[in-house]
Design a protein around this motif. Structure first.
Motif, mmCIF file in Angstrom:
data_model
loop_
_atom_site.group_PDB
_atom_site.id
_atom_site.type_symbol
_atom_site.label_atom_id
_atom_site.label_comp_id
_atom_site.label_asym_id
_atom_site.label_seq_id
_atom_site.Cartn_x
_atom_site.Cartn_y
_atom_site.Cartn_z
ATOM 1 N N LYS A 18 0.282 -1.210 0.027
ATOM 2 C CA LYS A 18 0.189 0.633 0.026
ATOM 3 C C LYS A 18 0.725 1.155 0.304
ATOM 4 N N GLN A 19 1.712 0.764 0.798
ATOM 5 C CA GLN A 19 2.754 2.142 0.331
ATOM 6 C C GLN A 19 3.602 3.077 -0.241
ATOM 7 N N ARG A 20 3.904 1.395 -1.212
ATOM 8 C CA ARG A 20 4.052 1.743 -2.777
ATOM 9 C C ARG A 20 2.704 2.024 -3.812
ATOM 10 N N GLY A 21 1.958 2.223 -3.380
ATOM 11 C CA GLY A 21 0.594 2.613 -4.204
ATOM 12 C C GLY A 21 -0.054 1.934 -4.914
ATOM 13 N N LYS A 22 0.513 0.498 -4.499
ATOM 14 C CA LYS A 22 -1.158 -0.396 -5.048
ATOM 15 C C LYS A 22 -1.589 -0.711 -4.468
ATOM 16 N N THR A 23 -3.003 -1.046 -5.598
ATOM 17 C CA THR A 23 -4.554 -1.375 -4.953
ATOM 18 C C THR A 23 -4.055 -3.224 -4.506
ATOM 19 N N ILE A 24 -5.050 -3.030 -3.629
ATOM 20 C CA ILE A 24 -4.970 -4.797 -3.772
ATOM 21 C C ILE A 24 -5.940 -5.397 -4.004
ATOM 22 N N VAL A 25 -6.094 -7.178 -4.102
ATOM 23 C CA VAL A 25 -7.488 -7.511 -4.546
ATOM 24 C C VAL A 25 -7.572 -8.734 -3.589
ATOM 25 N N LEU A 26 -8.124 -9.498 -3.553
ATOM 26 C CA LEU A 26 -9.156 -10.089 -2.478
ATOM 27 C C LEU A 26 -10.035 -11.393 -3.040
ATOM 28 N N VAL A 27 -9.115 -12.729 -3.289
ATOM 29 C CA VAL A 27 -9.865 -13.581 -3.921
ATOM 30 C C VAL A 27 -9.998 -15.029 -2.605
ATOM 31 N N PRO A 28 -10.905 -14.663 -1.438
ATOM 32 C CA PRO A 28 -11.484 -15.804 -1.019
ATOM 33 C C PRO A 28 -11.603 -16.800 -1.533
ATOM 34 N N SER A 29 -10.604 -17.945 -0.614
ATOM 35 C CA SER A 29 -11.227 -19.228 -1.362
ATOM 36 C C SER A 29 -11.308 -20.550 0.067
ATOM 37 N N MET A 30 -11.127 -21.813 -0.354
ATOM 38 C CA MET A 30 -11.857 -22.937 0.796
ATOM 39 C C MET A 30 -10.775 -23.967 0.001
ATOM 40 N N GLY A 31 -10.414 -23.155 -0.849
ATOM 41 C CA GLY A 31 -9.115 -24.837 -1.289
ATOM 42 C C GLY A 31 -9.360 -25.533 -2.279
ATOM 43 N N TYR A 32 -8.923 -26.681 -2.557
ATOM 44 C CA TYR A 32 -8.875 -27.339 -3.553
ATOM 45 C C TYR A 32 -9.757 -26.748 -5.169
ATOM 46 N N LEU A 33 -8.963 -26.114 -5.692
ATOM 47 C CA LEU A 33 -9.025 -24.607 -6.359
ATOM 48 C C LEU A 33 -9.376 -25.761 -7.919
ATOM 49 N N HIS A 34 -9.970 -24.733 -8.956
ATOM 50 C CA HIS A 34 -10.876 -25.580 -10.170
ATOM 51 C C HIS A 34 -11.169 -24.487 -10.760
ATOM 52 N N ARG A 35 -10.821 -24.345 -12.470
ATOM 53 C CA ARG A 35 -11.307 -23.710 -13.264
ATOM 54 C C ARG A 35 -11.921 -22.358 -13.021
ATOM 55 N N GLY A 36 -13.050 -22.596 -11.655
ATOM 56 C CA GLY A 36 -13.968 -21.534 -11.574
ATOM 57 C C GLY A 36 -12.897 -20.378 -11.257
ATOM 58 N N HIS A 37 -12.249 -20.997 -9.980
ATOM 59 C CA HIS A 37 -11.234 -20.218 -8.642
ATOM 60 C C HIS A 37 -9.910 -19.382 -9.783
ATOM 61 N N LEU A 38 -9.810 -20.255 -10.393
ATOM 62 C CA LEU A 38 -9.068 -19.860 -11.254
ATOM 63 C C LEU A 38 -9.073 -18.843 -12.648
ATOM 64 N N THR A 39 -10.395 -19.060 -12.438
ATOM 65 C CA THR A 39 -11.180 -17.105 -13.810
ATOM 66 C C THR A 39 -11.703 -16.238 -12.501
ATOM 67 N N LEU A 40 -11.493 -16.543 -11.317
ATOM 68 C CA LEU A 40 -11.306 -15.309 -9.535
ATOM 69 C C LEU A 40 -10.348 -15.009 -10.527
ATOM 70 N N ILE A 41 -9.130 -15.212 -10.427
ATOM 71 C CA ILE A 41 -7.784 -15.166 -10.404
ATOM 72 C C ILE A 41 -7.523 -14.039 -11.448
ATOM 73 N N GLU A 42 -7.993 -14.993 -12.579
ATOM 74 C CA GLU A 42 -7.582 -14.381 -13.601
ATOM 75 C C GLU A 42 -8.300 -12.887 -13.785
ATOM 76 N N LYS A 43 -9.623 -12.757 -13.639
ATOM 77 C CA LYS A 43 -10.073 -11.120 -13.372
ATOM 78 C C LYS A 43 -9.023 -10.588 -12.190
ATOM 79 N N ALA A 44 -9.263 -11.000 -11.176
ATOM 80 C CA ALA A 44 -8.119 -10.076 -10.087
ATOM 81 C C ALA A 44 -6.621 -9.583 -11.156
#
Length: 285
Positions: A18-44
């Motif tokens: 944040k001190q570097r001026g970065k925007t922070i994005v969070l993708v919460p999950s419970m793990g055992y990731l699949h393509r749905g989760h990875l799509t969220l990460i791609e959007k992030a």
């Protein structure tokens, strides 16, 4: 990619970013990731921000007879996947780190959590909103991404953020499906080959019901009955609920004359699957 299971260490990293001026994005999950989760990460990642993925199987949102113990877990597999996606920080706290002592403070969103999944899973959404609130306070994201397969959860998180004036933008991402229509879920691994095939009736019946609405069918009860009949005819699934609700506030709908959510939950053996579709209704003004 940075990794930590420690809240204090994560906060130090976030403060520096944040001190570097970065925007922070969070993708919460419970793990055992699949393509749905990875799509969220791609959007992030598309935001150009510093992307944090959390993996935490939250015991507070599981009932006493639910599948917390057997919920699939593979942290190292997940870590490799998120690193390949270009995630900046993986946060994977233990239960002891998140809940060092028994919780007596909870976050609860009324009304929205009493219907659909909330009706038969008392305490589930209180567990969800409590852990997400904790994650929001720990990570302090500017933006958070949630999948709309858990549409009720998405609405509840949005309402919590609004009601509590949290400076976070909640973005929803549409359901990601297999080629045959089955909504991606970490629990799909528990389906037998026969159950996996039968489960296709969920997305199929939702699409057919949506088409009936587009053709002018307005009775919410008729739409629900149509889906229930299809599920009972084409599978051995045990219906938890099939309901038509207002897509904005989950209020009851009798006559379909506005945007609606058709949501369902069905058990195939011990595996409970959810799915939904949002249907736009043309109105003549």
């Amino acid at each position: 990619m940075l990794r930590t299971a420690n809240i204090s260490e994560l906060r130090k990293i976030i403060k520096e970013e944040k001190q570097r001026g970065k925007t922070i994005v969070l993708v919460p999950s419970m793990g055992y990731l699949h393509r749905g989760h990875l799509t969220l990460i791609e959007k992030a990642k598309e935001t150009g921000a510093f992307v944090v993925v959390s993996i935490f199987v939250n015991p507070l949102q599981f009932g006493p007879n639910e599948d917390y113990a057997r919920y699939p877990r593979d942290l190292e597999r997940d870590a490799q996947l998120v690193e390949e996606c270009g995630v900046d920080l993986l946060f994977h706290p233990s239960v002891e780190e998140m809940y060092p002592r028994p919780m007596v403070t909870f976050v609860e969103v009324g009304q929205l959590d009493k219907v659909l999944c909330g009706a038969n899973r008392p305490g589930h959404f209180r567990g969800v909103t409590t852990v997400v609130s904790k994650l929001f306070h720990i990570v302090q994201p500017d933006i958070a991404f949630f999948g709309q397969k858990d549409y009720q959860q998405y609405l509840i998180i949005r309402r919590m953020v609004s009601d509590l004036n949290l400076p976070i933008e909640v973005r929803g991402v549409p359901i990601v499906r297999e080629k045959d229509g089955l909504a991606l879920s970490s629990r799909n691994v528990f389906l037998s080959a026969e159950q996996r095939q039968e489960a296709l009736v969920l997305s199929r019946s939702l699409q057919e019901a949506a088409e009936l609405i587009r053709r002018g069918k307005q009775s919410a009860r008729d739409i629900e009955d149509f889906i229930r009949t299809a599920i009972r005819r084409d599978s051995q699934g045990v219906i938890d609920y099939v309901e038509v609700r207002d897509a904005e506030d989950l209020s009851e709908v009798t006559e379909i004359n506005r945007q609606v959510l058709i949501a369902l939950a069905v058990k195939f053996g011990p595996t409970r699957l959810i799915d939904n579709i949002v249907v736009e209704v043309e109105t003549n003004v």
